[in-house]
Design an enzyme around this catalytic site. Sequence first.
Site, PDB file in Angstrom:
ATOM      1  N   HIS A  76       0.843  -1.202   0.000  1.00 39.45           N
ATOM      2  CA  HIS A  76       0.000   0.000   0.000  1.00 39.45           C
ATOM      3  C   HIS A  76       0.871   1.242   0.000  1.00 39.45           C
ATOM      4  O   HIS A  76       1.734   1.401   0.853  1.00 39.45           O
ATOM      5  CB  HIS A  76      -0.912   0.013   1.237  1.00 39.45           C
ATOM      6  CG  HIS A  76      -2.167  -0.776   1.034  1.00 39.45           C
ATOM      7  ND1 HIS A  76      -3.386  -0.389   1.523  1.00 39.45           N
ATOM      8  CD2 HIS A  76      -2.388  -1.932   0.365  1.00 39.45           C
ATOM      9  CE1 HIS A  76      -4.294  -1.268   1.169  1.00 39.45           C
ATOM     10  NE2 HIS A  76      -3.729  -2.222   0.473  1.00 39.45           N
ATOM     11  N   TYR A 205      -9.356   6.295   6.793  1.00 41.74           N
ATOM     12  CA  TYR A 205      -9.521   6.725   8.190  1.00 41.74           C
ATOM     13  C   TYR A 205     -10.547   7.857   8.169  1.00 41.74           C
ATOM     14  O   TYR A 205     -10.266   8.938   7.635  1.00 41.74           O
ATOM     15  CB  TYR A 205      -8.198   7.239   8.759  1.00 41.74           C
ATOM     16  CG  TYR A 205      -7.164   6.165   9.027  1.00 41.74           C
ATOM     17  CD1 TYR A 205      -6.345   5.665   8.023  1.00 41.74           C
ATOM     18  CD2 TYR A 205      -7.002   5.641  10.313  1.00 41.74           C
ATOM     19  CE1 TYR A 205      -5.395   4.682   8.286  1.00 41.74           C
ATOM     20  CE2 TYR A 205      -6.049   4.661  10.589  1.00 41.74           C
ATOM     21  CZ  TYR A 205      -5.254   4.185   9.568  1.00 41.74           C
ATOM     22  OH  TYR A 205      -4.314   3.217   9.832  1.00 41.74           O
ATOM     23  N   PRO A 297      -4.790   1.464  18.796  1.00 35.53           N
ATOM     24  CA  PRO A 297      -4.486   0.884  17.483  1.00 35.53           C
ATOM     25  C   PRO A 297      -4.445   1.864  16.302  1.00 35.53           C
ATOM     26  O   PRO A 297      -3.861   1.535  15.275  1.00 35.53           O
ATOM     27  CB  PRO A 297      -5.606  -0.137  17.270  1.00 35.53           C
ATOM     28  CG  PRO A 297      -6.709   0.280  18.177  1.00 35.53           C
ATOM     29  CD  PRO A 297      -6.062   0.957  19.349  1.00 35.53           C
ATOM     30  N   LYS A 301       0.601   0.667  15.017  1.00 36.54           N
ATOM     31  CA  LYS A 301       1.999   0.617  15.465  1.00 36.54           C
ATOM     32  C   LYS A 301       2.351  -0.587  16.338  1.00 36.54           C
ATOM     33  O   LYS A 301       3.537  -0.919  16.480  1.00 36.54           O
ATOM     34  CB  LYS A 301       2.323   1.897  16.259  1.00 36.54           C
ATOM     35  CG  LYS A 301       2.440   3.119  15.410  1.00 36.54           C
ATOM     36  CD  LYS A 301       3.692   3.090  14.560  1.00 36.54           C
ATOM     37  CE  LYS A 301       3.474   3.824  13.263  1.00 36.54           C
ATOM     38  NZ  LYS A 301       4.340   3.453  12.195  1.00 36.54           N
ATOM     39  N   TYR A 389       3.755   7.080   9.837  1.00 35.76           N
ATOM     40  CA  TYR A 389       2.945   5.909   9.475  1.00 35.76           C
ATOM     41  C   TYR A 389       3.816   4.782   8.916  1.00 35.76           C
ATOM     42  O   TYR A 389       3.684   3.626   9.323  1.00 35.76           O
ATOM     43  CB  TYR A 389       1.874   6.315   8.451  1.00 35.76           C
ATOM     44  CG  TYR A 389       0.737   5.310   8.347  1.00 35.76           C
ATOM     45  CD1 TYR A 389      -0.453   5.509   9.038  1.00 35.76           C
ATOM     46  CD2 TYR A 389       0.858   4.159   7.570  1.00 35.76           C
ATOM     47  CE1 TYR A 389      -1.488   4.595   8.968  1.00 35.76           C
ATOM     48  CE2 TYR A 389      -0.173   3.235   7.487  1.00 35.76           C
ATOM     49  CZ  TYR A 389      -1.347   3.462   8.185  1.00 35.76           C
ATOM     50  OH  TYR A 389      -2.364   2.547   8.111  1.00 35.76           O
TER      51      TYR A 389
END
Length: 395
Positions: A76, A205, A297, A301, A389
Amino acid sequence: MSVPARTTVAIIGAGPAGLLLARLLRRSGIDSVVLEHRDRAYVEQRQRAGILEQGTIDVLRECGAGERMDREGLPHNGVELRFDGRGHRIDFPSLTGGRAVMVYAQTEMVKDLVALQLAEGGPLLFEARAVAIEGLEAGQPSVRYVHEGREHTLACDFVVGCDGFHGIARAAVPSDVLRTFDREYPYSWLGIMADVPPSSDELIYAHSERGFALLSMRTPTVSRLYLQVPNGTDPADWPDERIWDELDLRFAVDGDWKLERGPITSKSVTPMRSFVTEPMRYGPLFLAGDAAHIVPPTGAKGLNLAAADVVVLARALARWHETGAADLLDAYSDTCLRRVWRAEHFSYFMTTTLHPDPAQSDFDTRLQLSQLHRVADSEAAAAELAQNYVGSPFE
Ligand code: FAD
Ligand code: DHB
């Protein structure tokens, strides 16, 4: 399986941290024994994380555990932030110097590492529960454990507690040595697995006044979705139609995007907490992964921090094994905690920016939206999010 009474490294727990550590030690010629409380099927089917950072991908490849991940995992290159009825894509490679992430379920990574350990590694005992860690002060560490109804003792040079948040290793450190930092959040995630192709190629998100929602996936035909719910929520109060209707409202966006529905195959509720233990070492006992720290969450991570810890520890043990030098072992806790606190901050930032707190005011909501607009509009802010990220290189 015959189990020695002595080994170099006794590893408690066969989650991602314990299994990867055993694999890395094996590659350095260091023997270990892994003790796991649960049975193999339980460990291989426990639904948890799904996103591997670049550093985790790299280490799995380097230690010969990346073959199926490279065949079946889904690379991704970005995620979507969705708020105020619009989607904003964060492109990872262009903002991070070419780094990205991989969708590959924790269950699959664990299956790969278990198979390798059983085929090529040292002993891995399922249904072997560690009950005590002894001899730490005397420098003669050992682990007492129960296996097939009998108690055994495993003597060793080092004990590594990879036994998760509810394990016994952290409690073996005297309370006047240990400092803990803790934060709980006033919401949980209801997570579902559904037999339907993901409605987006990339994760979404979503911030909404009704609560946070996350669209993720496990394979091209299996979706993984999460909904913010109040603490104490019983999944039985969420029939399938209610879940899909609520997801529709939270993912609502201008244009003709549609969330595809399908049979829901599992539902579970996960509370959220931030937790850090300092130091991550006490004499010959080392803590790694969830045994030492927990993140909420949002931002994925937890699993990646567990992998980063054991990479640092495996290198330190390899140096001790080759040269007798303990400098990297002495630096273990400080080295790990720098990354841990960065991930704690990022996970806290993602969580508190995307979830409306039930007690928050309209002012707080405006601040969240302002922060999200900033990430959408400013390359510097987007790069900050993207770099956190995908994660920094391990060591
Ligand atoms: P664990 O995976 O917890 O492994 C610890 C192992 O130790 C277990 O197998 C346990 O059975 C064993 N054990 C415990 N006590 C003993 C004992 N006394 N003797 C022997 N063995 C023992 N992270 C994300 O990034 N994204 C997510 O979506 C996500 N979802 C999660 C959902 C849940 C419900 C939970 C609990 C965690 C989630 N996480 C997620 C976090 C992520 O899964 C963890 O960070 C990761 O599993 C940590 O790996 P670990 O090896 O340190 O610990
Ligand atoms: C997943 C979990 C996360 O916490 C996250 O931020 C992204 C994806 C997942 O389980 O797929």
